[in-house]
Motif scaffolding. Sequence first.
Motif, short mmCIF file in Angstrom:
data_model
loop_
_atom_site.label_atom_id
_atom_site.label_comp_id
_atom_site.label_asym_id
_atom_site.label_seq_id
_atom_site.Cartn_x
_atom_site.Cartn_y
_atom_site.Cartn_z
N GLU A 1 -77.02 -5.95 30.30
CA GLU A 1 -78.45 -6.22 30.17
C GLU A 1 -78.81 -7.56 30.82
O GLU A 1 -79.84 -7.67 31.49
CB GLU A 1 -78.87 -6.22 28.70
N ARG A 2 -77.98 -8.58 30.62
CA ARG A 2 -78.22 -9.88 31.26
C ARG A 2 -78.27 -9.75 32.77
O ARG A 2 -79.02 -10.43 33.45
CB ARG A 2 -77.11 -10.88 30.90
N ALA A 3 -77.44 -8.86 33.31
CA ALA A 3 -77.36 -8.69 34.76
C ALA A 3 -78.48 -7.82 35.33
O ALA A 3 -78.68 -7.80 36.54
CB ALA A 3 -76.01 -8.07 35.11
N SER A 4 -79.21 -7.14 34.47
CA SER A 4 -80.22 -6.20 34.97
C SER A 4 -81.32 -6.90 35.78
O SER A 4 -81.93 -6.28 36.63
CB SER A 4 -80.83 -5.40 33.82
N GLY A 5 -81.54 -8.17 35.53
CA GLY A 5 -82.55 -8.90 36.29
C GLY A 5 -82.05 -9.43 37.62
O GLY A 5 -82.78 -10.12 38.33
N LEU A 6 -80.83 -9.11 37.98
CA LEU A 6 -80.23 -9.65 39.21
C LEU A 6 -80.23 -8.65 40.36
O LEU A 6 -79.49 -8.82 41.32
CB LEU A 6 -78.79 -10.10 38.93
N ASN A 7 -81.06 -7.64 40.27
CA ASN A 7 -81.07 -6.60 41.30
C ASN A 7 -81.30 -7.16 42.71
O ASN A 7 -80.80 -6.61 43.68
CB ASN A 7 -82.14 -5.55 41.00
N ALA A 8 -82.01 -8.26 42.81
CA ALA A 8 -82.29 -8.84 44.13
C ALA A 8 -81.04 -9.45 44.77
O ALA A 8 -80.96 -9.55 45.98
CB ALA A 8 -83.38 -9.88 44.02
N ILE A 9 -80.07 -9.84 43.93
CA ILE A 9 -78.88 -10.49 44.51
C ILE A 9 -77.59 -9.72 44.32
O ILE A 9 -76.64 -9.92 45.05
CB ILE A 9 -78.70 -11.93 43.98
N ALA A 10 -77.55 -8.82 43.32
CA ALA A 10 -76.33 -8.05 43.06
C ALA A 10 -76.54 -6.60 43.47
O ALA A 10 -77.55 -5.99 43.11
CB ALA A 10 -75.95 -8.13 41.59
N HIS A 11 -75.60 -6.07 44.21
CA HIS A 11 -75.69 -4.68 44.66
C HIS A 11 -75.66 -3.71 43.48
O HIS A 11 -76.41 -2.74 43.44
CB HIS A 11 -74.56 -4.36 45.64
N ASP A 12 -74.79 -3.99 42.50
CA ASP A 12 -74.63 -3.07 41.36
C ASP A 12 -73.84 -3.78 40.27
O ASP A 12 -73.25 -4.84 40.49
CB ASP A 12 -73.87 -1.81 41.82
N VAL A 13 -73.84 -3.16 39.07
CA VAL A 13 -73.01 -3.61 37.96
C VAL A 13 -72.11 -2.44 37.59
O VAL A 13 -72.59 -1.35 37.30
CB VAL A 13 -73.86 -4.03 36.74
N ILE A 14 -70.81 -2.66 37.62
CA ILE A 14 -69.82 -1.63 37.33
C ILE A 14 -69.33 -1.83 35.90
O ILE A 14 -68.95 -2.93 35.52
CB ILE A 14 -68.63 -1.73 38.31
N SER A 15 -69.36 -0.75 35.11
CA SER A 15 -68.93 -0.83 33.72
C SER A 15 -67.43 -0.64 33.61
O SER A 15 -66.86 0.26 34.20
CB SER A 15 -69.64 0.24 32.89
N LYS A 16 -66.80 -1.54 32.85
CA LYS A 16 -65.38 -1.42 32.51
C LYS A 16 -65.28 -0.60 31.24
O LYS A 16 -66.15 -0.71 30.39
CB LYS A 16 -64.76 -2.80 32.24
N PRO A 17 -64.26 0.18 31.04
CA PRO A 17 -63.18 0.42 31.99
C PRO A 17 -63.64 1.39 33.09
O PRO A 17 -64.52 2.21 32.89
CB PRO A 17 -62.09 1.05 31.14
N PHE A 18 -63.02 1.26 34.24
CA PHE A 18 -63.31 2.16 35.35
C PHE A 18 -61.99 2.65 35.93
O PHE A 18 -60.95 2.05 35.72
CB PHE A 18 -64.16 1.49 36.43
N SER A 19 -62.08 3.74 36.66
CA SER A 19 -60.87 4.29 37.30
C SER A 19 -60.69 3.65 38.67
O SER A 19 -61.61 3.02 39.21
CB SER A 19 -61.00 5.81 37.45
N VAL A 20 -59.52 3.82 39.24
CA VAL A 20 -59.25 3.35 40.59
C VAL A 20 -60.25 3.97 41.56
O VAL A 20 -60.81 3.31 42.42
CB VAL A 20 -57.78 3.65 41.00
N ALA A 21 -60.50 5.27 41.38
CA ALA A 21 -61.46 5.96 42.26
C ALA A 21 -62.86 5.36 42.12
O ALA A 21 -63.57 5.18 43.12
CB ALA A 21 -61.49 7.45 41.95
N ASP A 22 -63.26 5.04 40.87
CA ASP A 22 -64.59 4.46 40.64
C ASP A 22 -64.76 3.12 41.36
O ASP A 22 -65.78 2.88 42.00
CB ASP A 22 -64.84 4.22 39.14
N ILE A 23 -63.76 2.25 41.26
CA ILE A 23 -63.89 0.93 41.87
C ILE A 23 -63.84 1.04 43.40
O ILE A 23 -64.57 0.35 44.10
CB ILE A 23 -62.86 -0.08 41.31
N ARG A 24 -63.02 1.92 43.91
CA ARG A 24 -62.96 2.12 45.36
C ARG A 24 -64.30 2.64 45.88
O ARG A 24 -64.78 2.19 46.93
CB ARG A 24 -61.83 3.08 45.72
N THR A 25 -64.91 3.56 45.16
CA THR A 25 -66.21 4.10 45.56
C THR A 25 -67.29 3.02 45.50
O THR A 25 -68.12 2.91 46.42
CB THR A 25 -66.59 5.30 44.66
N ALA A 26 -67.29 2.23 44.42
CA ALA A 26 -68.30 1.17 44.28
C ALA A 26 -68.18 0.15 45.41
O ALA A 26 -69.19 -0.29 45.96
CB ALA A 26 -68.14 0.49 42.92
#
Length: 125
Positions: A89-114
């Motif tokens: 939620e804190r990061a939701s206001g950073l859309n102008a500077i951050a491409h995305d927020v990835i939720s942990k835990p994630f799979s190897v495939a998820d991080i590679r795709t992101a």
Amino acid sequence: MSRVLIVDDEESMRLLVARAIAMDGHDITSAADGAEALEILSGIDGAFDLMLTDIQMPIMDGIALALTAARDFPDLTILLMTGFADQRERASGLNAIAHDVISKPFSVADIRTAVADALASRKAS
């Protein structure tokens, strides 16, 4: 091949992410916290394509790091990672500077795709 800076205070997470995205041929550098990451970025004048940073870290958290890095290195693409809903939620206001927020835990495939998506958006702009 892209240059990627991974920032996370958990060594096991840095190693997991580094191994996952190195499979795609990226050149990886790691930092244990935001302050170390800024030293690395400043030392080479921000010559990274992507910074992938955890939000919750000691010394300097990922949001403070993202704000500083975006100001000082505007061409740097930033991806945030978190395992905590309140941090997301804190990061939701950073859309102008951050491409995305990835939720942990994630799979190897998820991080590679992101990472691939973030780098593709960089090339498209």
